[in-house]
Design an enzyme around this catalytic site. Structure first.
Site, PDB file in Angstrom:
ATOM      1  N   CYS A  44       0.823  -1.216   0.000  1.00  0.00           N
ATOM      2  CA  CYS A  44       0.000   0.000   0.000  1.00  0.00           C
ATOM      3  C   CYS A  44       0.859   1.269   0.000  1.00  0.00           C
ATOM      4  O   CYS A  44       1.481   1.577  -0.988  1.00  0.00           O
ATOM      5  CB  CYS A  44      -0.971  -0.054   1.183  1.00  0.00           C
ATOM      6  N   HIS A  78      -3.501  -5.571   1.205  1.00  0.00           N
ATOM      7  CA  HIS A  78      -2.773  -5.781   2.464  1.00  0.00           C
ATOM      8  C   HIS A  78      -2.733  -7.254   2.851  1.00  0.00           C
ATOM      9  O   HIS A  78      -3.653  -7.729   3.523  1.00  0.00           O
ATOM     10  CB  HIS A  78      -3.474  -5.017   3.594  1.00  0.00           C
ATOM     11  N   GLU A  89      -1.054  -8.600   5.135  1.00  0.00           N
ATOM     12  CA  GLU A  89      -0.967  -8.740   6.603  1.00  0.00           C
ATOM     13  C   GLU A  89      -2.345  -8.656   7.255  1.00  0.00           C
ATOM     14  O   GLU A  89      -2.512  -9.025   8.400  1.00  0.00           O
ATOM     15  CB  GLU A  89      -0.006  -7.684   7.181  1.00  0.00           C
TER      16      GLU A  89
END
Lengths: 80, 229
Positions: free
Chosen positions: B86, B203, B205
């Site tokens: 990002c 993302h 994560e």
């Protein structure tokens, strides 16, 4: 010395914000507005360098920091 | 193997990334403050998501001048693995480690939602644990994710198989409708020519534990760990 740097998108790059502003103007009846391109203005105050040096350094600053040359172009003028 | 998560003022996915690497994947992971000059012998650098420097000027534009970024650049040029997520992707573009630039999303909205992306190229150290054209469900959260590059750069990216992820529908079809932010070629992630620097808007994560709705992001971390291991 005051310098104004104007950053705008290159002609080849779409500007959705400008388009939205244009559409808003059209909805208000300003149909003669053919296109709107949105940009950024920077006013720099310089001291301790000559006008000649400034003329070299301003494009450098604009290219390196103020604008992203992939999508943006710039113009500048010395105000005073 | 050791991971380093760079922390800029305004990073807000640094802890998530650290947590996933450390607690889910049990990897040695350190934070690296942006003012430091030492990458602490890490094997993989991660530039996390967030809003470095408040996204002032342009997303990622100020972060590229942070002291640590000089080290990151040298690390990358020597072949070290760098993953930008990002805002981290935006920093990599500004830094010139990846080609192109980000424009505001085509609908001028901040997009925070799950999207589907598919793996266009699984022959990289970041994606080899996935299959080609495998669809991943991973969230995005950005305002400036509308990827742009001049036509000659796009041609080059295609020629070298540098487009790694494309926004698609749940079946993996790369459609205009699935292209949430207006990116050219539906680009959601790309890699450098050498194959050691990856930038992606989604993302991973945030998609590494089932409690968060998807574990598809694990493929990226598993690929890196497997590659480095």
């Amino acid at each position: 010395m005051k310098v104004r740097v104007l950053i705008s998108f290159k002609d080849s790059v779409l500007d959705p914000q400008g388009q939205t502003v244009k559409n808003a103007l059209h909805s208000l009846g300003y149909n003669f507005v053919k296109d709107v391109r949105q940009g950024k203005v920077f006013e720099l105050e310089l001291e301790g360098i000559s006008e000649e040096e400034a003329k070299k350094i301003i494009p450098e600053i604009s290219d390196k920091v103020l604008a992203n040359p992939i999508i943006e172009k710039f113009t500048w003028e010395i105000l005073q | 193997m050791k991971f380093g998560v760079i922390v800029f003022p305004g990073s807000n996915c640094d802890y998530d990334t650290f947590y996933v690497l450390k607690n889910i994947f049990m990897q040695d992971t350190v934070f690296i403050w942006h003012k430091e000059h030492d990458l602490k012998n890490v094997d993989c650098v991660i530039l996390p998501g967030g809003f470095s420097y408040g996204d002032y000027l342009r997303s990622g534009a100020i972060a590229k001048f942070s002291p640590i970024m000089q080290e990151v650049k040298e690390f990358a040029l020597k072949g070290g693995l760098v993953l930008g997520i990002c805002n981290g992707f935006q920093v990599l573009l500004e830094l010139g480690l990846l080609p192109g630039a980000m424009l505001r999303n085509k609908n001028l909205k901040f997009l925070c939602q799950f999207v589907h992306i598919n793996i266009v190229n699984n022959k990289t150290c970041f994606t080899h644990k996935g299959k080609k054209r495998q669809v991943l469900k991973i969230p995005i959260a950005h305002f400036d994710g509308n990827y742009y590059a001049p036509p000659e750069t796009i041609a080059e990216l295609k020629k070298n198989n540098q487009i790694i992820f494309q926004y698609s529908d749940a079946n993996g079809m790369v459609t205009e409708q699935a292209n949430v932010n207006g990116s050219l070629e539906n680009i959601a992630g790309l890699i450098n020519k050498e194959g050691n620097v990856l930038g992606m808007m989604p993302h991973p994560e945030r998609a590494s534990e089932s409690i968060l709705g998807s574990t598809d992001g694990r493929i990226i971390f598993e690929s890196i760990i497997n590659y480095l291991g």
